[in-house]
Scaffold this motif. Sequence first.
Motif, PDB file in Angstrom:
ATOM      1  N   ALA A 185      69.874  69.666 -78.909  1.00  0.00           N
ATOM      2  CA  ALA A 185      70.091  69.902 -77.482  1.00  0.00           C
ATOM      3  C   ALA A 185      69.823  71.351 -77.116  1.00  0.00           C
ATOM      4  CB  ALA A 185      71.514  69.506 -77.113  1.00  0.00           C
ATOM      5  N   GLU A 186      70.178  72.273 -77.998  1.00  0.00           N
ATOM      6  CA  GLU A 186      69.899  73.692 -77.738  1.00  0.00           C
ATOM      7  C   GLU A 186      68.396  73.941 -77.655  1.00  0.00           C
ATOM      8  OE1 GLU A 186      70.591  78.127 -79.725  1.00  0.00           O
ATOM      9  OE2 GLU A 186      71.671  76.386 -80.525  1.00  0.00           O
ATOM     10  N   ALA A 187      67.651  73.341 -78.587  1.00  0.00           N
ATOM     11  CA  ALA A 187      66.194  73.522 -78.569  1.00  0.00           C
ATOM     12  C   ALA A 187      65.584  72.924 -77.305  1.00  0.00           C
ATOM     13  CB  ALA A 187      65.584  72.875 -79.811  1.00  0.00           C
ATOM     14  N   GLY A 218      75.485  72.268 -77.067  1.00  0.00           N
ATOM     15  CA  GLY A 218      74.219  72.812 -77.529  1.00  0.00           C
ATOM     16  C   GLY A 218      73.281  73.112 -76.381  1.00  0.00           C
ATOM     17  N   PHE A 219      73.264  72.236 -75.384  1.00  0.00           N
ATOM     18  CA  PHE A 219      72.411  72.464 -74.218  1.00  0.00           C
ATOM     19  C   PHE A 219      72.852  73.726 -73.477  1.00  0.00           C
ATOM     20  CE2 PHE A 219      70.642  71.576 -69.991  1.00  0.00           C
ATOM     21  CZ  PHE A 219      69.365  71.159 -70.333  1.00  0.00           C
ATOM     22  N   ARG A 220      74.155  73.894 -73.323  1.00  0.00           N
ATOM     23  CA  ARG A 220      74.688  75.093 -72.666  1.00  0.00           C
ATOM     24  C   ARG A 220      74.294  76.343 -73.448  1.00  0.00           C
ATOM     25  NH1 ARG A 220      79.435  73.503 -72.410  1.00  0.00           N
ATOM     26  NH2 ARG A 220      79.623  72.918 -70.205  1.00  0.00           N
ATOM     27  N   ASP A 221      74.359  76.271 -74.785  1.00  0.00           N
ATOM     28  CA  ASP A 221      73.969  77.414 -75.612  1.00  0.00           C
ATOM     29  C   ASP A 221      72.498  77.770 -75.417  1.00  0.00           C
ATOM     30  OD1 ASP A 221      76.531  77.470 -76.639  1.00  0.00           O
ATOM     31  OD2 ASP A 221      76.002  76.469 -78.524  1.00  0.00           O
ATOM     32  N   LEU A 230      75.076  77.278 -66.307  1.00  0.00           N
ATOM     33  CA  LEU A 230      75.262  75.849 -66.089  1.00  0.00           C
ATOM     34  C   LEU A 230      76.526  75.679 -65.265  1.00  0.00           C
ATOM     35  CD1 LEU A 230      74.459  72.907 -66.583  1.00  0.00           C
ATOM     36  CD2 LEU A 230      75.755  72.989 -68.734  1.00  0.00           C
ATOM     37  N   ASP A 231      76.372  75.267 -64.023  1.00  0.00           N
ATOM     38  CA  ASP A 231      77.494  75.103 -63.111  1.00  0.00           C
ATOM     39  C   ASP A 231      78.408  73.980 -63.623  1.00  0.00           C
ATOM     40  OD1 ASP A 231      79.242  74.669 -61.022  1.00  0.00           O
ATOM     41  OD2 ASP A 231      77.700  74.608 -59.473  1.00  0.00           O
TER      42      ASP A 231
END
Length: 359
Positions: A185-187, A218-221, A230-231
Amino acid sequence: MTDVRPDGQRVTLQDVADRAGVSLTTASRVVNEGSRRVGQALADRVNKAVTDLGYTANLQARAVATGQSTMVGVALRDISDPYFSSIAAGLIEVADSQVESGGRLLVCMTSTAAHEGAERKYVALMRAQRARAVVLVGSRSDNAAGREELRAELDAFTRSGGRAACIGQDLLGIDTVLPENRAGAEALARALAALGHRRFAVLAGPRSLLTAQDRTGGFRDGLSAWSVPLDPALVVHGDLSRDGGYQAMSEILAAGEPLPGCVFAVSDIMAVGALARLRAAGIDVPGDIALAGFDDISTLRDVYPPLTTVRLPLKRLGEIAARLVLGDDAPRQPRVVPVPGEVVLRDSTRPRPPAPLPG
């Protein structure tokens, strides 16, 4: 032909041996292991006797005698979800290969709806049935007490001679196939930010599900690495299903302007529901809102526009888990097999014109 003799008694393996004119040991080897150890001529005689008499093995008696049945238990969160059915296909394929070598395994599946209590009861049932192995497929939840009860039942199962593995977080003290959800998700977030997207929403799945938490975190990171905020109001939780994605997307739209420029759903099946909701509202994907998912389920081949996602080798996850519990090796310590994801950029997230970064 039935497996009952004229005197009303069940046909036994000794009856098969007598009809074939071989020893009981030879008959047992043919029935249980095939022709590899006795030669084709003897095997043909035994197999003909089996057919003539209608003999069927008493698997319950065999399990009592050996302390282990030929059953492999598999607990899935939702067999209707292509994510889980693809994993199950890999498991079954490996189990079927054991049949060819004489293993004669029976895969028994159940749906547990990501509930540790239901998984614990299933493992207990498999222990009572003297199952050879059990595989739990799906995320752990944040129910620590339920997780410990499940772990205790798995300990009892393995102490009784069974093998156990899970696909998900490494929290149960058994062999684990570990999808790298957070890193994937981070990638993905980094890749979407690099395409010019700046205002994001996340369809985050159930609050209690650790996989959903990992993917959201992971997406937030990944966004943070690009200094993209990210609201929290645009992180919407819902069921990990098509309808859950539809409802979560409805909540995003109901919040009004400004709408996000890109939506990340923590599973493809949620993204499919979100896409349906956007179409119902007359919103173009990706012209008005970009959309991405996670998993790369087979259903995406029929989705338009093609969906950006993080590809996990779903069938291979099942194959790995099956080989862990069905292999000849029995390691002293549980093994963990990390499986990375791969970002796959498709038309649902076309590049945006460069936008200034916050600050």
